[in-house]
Design an enzyme around this catalytic site. Structure first.
Site, mmCIF file in Angstrom:
data_model
loop_
_atom_site.group_PDB
_atom_site.id
_atom_site.type_symbol
_atom_site.label_atom_id
_atom_site.label_comp_id
_atom_site.label_asym_id
_atom_site.label_seq_id
_atom_site.Cartn_x
_atom_site.Cartn_y
_atom_site.Cartn_z
ATOM 1 N N ILE A 175 -2.810 5.404 -0.761
ATOM 2 C CA ILE A 175 -3.243 4.349 -1.685
ATOM 3 C C ILE A 175 -3.279 4.885 -3.121
ATOM 4 C CG2 ILE A 175 -5.239 2.948 -2.354
ATOM 5 C CD1 ILE A 175 -5.894 2.594 0.621
ATOM 6 N N ASN A 202 -10.735 7.565 -5.738
ATOM 7 C CA ASN A 202 -9.989 7.157 -4.551
ATOM 8 C C ASN A 202 -9.991 8.235 -3.465
ATOM 9 O OD1 ASN A 202 -7.605 5.786 -3.055
ATOM 10 N ND2 ASN A 202 -6.806 7.814 -3.602
ATOM 11 N N ALA A 203 -10.274 9.482 -3.829
ATOM 12 C CA ALA A 203 -10.154 10.584 -2.868
ATOM 13 C C ALA A 203 -11.036 10.332 -1.651
ATOM 14 C CB ALA A 203 -10.556 11.901 -3.536
ATOM 15 N N TYR A 205 -18.182 8.127 7.702
ATOM 16 C CA TYR A 205 -17.293 7.420 6.768
ATOM 17 C C TYR A 205 -17.897 6.077 6.358
ATOM 18 C CZ TYR A 205 -12.726 5.624 5.106
ATOM 19 O OH TYR A 205 -11.678 5.112 4.369
ATOM 20 N N GLY A 245 -8.868 -2.914 3.527
ATOM 21 C CA GLY A 245 -8.819 -2.933 4.975
ATOM 22 C C GLY A 245 -7.936 -1.802 5.463
#
Ligand code: CAA
Length: 240
Positions: free
Chosen positions: A14, A82-83, A147, A178
């Site tokens: 992503i 984003n990591a 997570y 998603g």
């Protein structure tokens, strides 16, 4: 030269699509990476996007990286946290190390980089922060207490920091992707993944570009009235 944008984990998955989208929006993009140097160098070669290796979970490493970026390119105006990693297991099999690794990399990194870039954004009276959460931080996911907790934490951090940034022209938003077709999702056992895809109304995994489109929207210079929100991009998998 456009505003400086830092995308953590910005060379693969992503993050790679986000880096490319921000470059197309005329940002000077620095994509960070930690594990896969070969992929990062190939990405930089192919796109001309600057890449920088540091561990986003490590506060001191982040501080050194931000200082280097400011030195070479100027203050960071756009930050995309984003990591992220997974260490999936049921709680019975999850070790404390698996918990810590996910919390430090996925959530701790957001604190590190928000803290380290906030002052310069305040000074510039401009900032765009986007934190990449997850549908699994909204709905929960079997085998992901670490997570899901970290991603839920990202959604809370986003709303709290949005309050602090509002009077300084800094917007802070989250995206909750998603299941997107990346290496991370391909690592899910195929029979488990098939069941998940069957529950996505749009009928497919997301593309990384589906998420990058949201980041472009939230980081635009004229997006100053959009703050504290979580944008779900999940093909209809989870609505509330
Ligand atoms: N709901 C209910 N029960 C479930 C279940 C679910 N979703 N998934 C598995 N189970 C059950 C199984 O049926 C099995 O039950 P029985 O023992 O009664 O047969 C039991 O749990 C154990 O299942 P496994 O054999 O799969 O156990 P395991 O220990 O080998 O693996 C797991 C467990 C690691 C959680 C594995 O099922 C897994 O990897 N699941 C996928 C987790 C997932 O979706 N991760 C997302 C990664 S991508 C991502 O995170 C990106 C994002 O933001 C969306």
């Amino acid at each position: 030269m456009g505003r400086v944008a830092l995308v953590t984990g910005g060379t693969r998955g992503i993050g790679q699509a986000i880096s490319v989208a921000l470059q197309a929006a005329d940002r000077t993009v620095i994509a960070s990476y930690f594990g896969n140097e070969e992929a990062a160098l190939a990405f930089s070669e192919a796109t001309g996007i600057h890449v920088l290796r540091f561990d986003a979970a490590d506060f001191d490493a982040c501080a050194a990286a931000v200082a280097e970026i400011e030195d070479r390119f100027g203050p960071i105006g756009v930050l995309v946290n984003n990591a992220g990693i997974t260490r999936d297991a049921t709680v019975a099999k999850m070790s404390r190390d698996m918990w810590d690794a996910v919390m430090d990399t996925n959530l701790g990194s957001c604190f590190n980089l928000c803290k380290l870039t906030f002052e310069a954004m305040r000074h510039a009276n401009f900032g765009r922060i986007v934190n990449i959460g997850s549908v699994n931080g909204q709905a929960g996911q079997y085998g992901q207490v670490n997570y899901s907790a970290a991603k839920s934490g990202i959604h809370g951090l986003t709303r709290a920091l949005a309050l602090e940034g509002a009077k300084f022209g800094i917007t802070v938003n989250a995206i909750a992707p998603g299941y997107v077709d990346t290496d991370m999702v391909r690592a899910v056992p195929s029979e488990v993944l098939a069941k998940i895809v069957a529950r996505i109304p749009v009928g497919r995994l997301g593309y990384a570009s589906d998420i990058a489109r949201g980041v472009s929207f939230l980081t635009a210079d004229d997006a100053e009235f959009v703050t504290g929100t979580t944008l779900s991009i999940n093909g209809g998998q989870h609505m509330y």
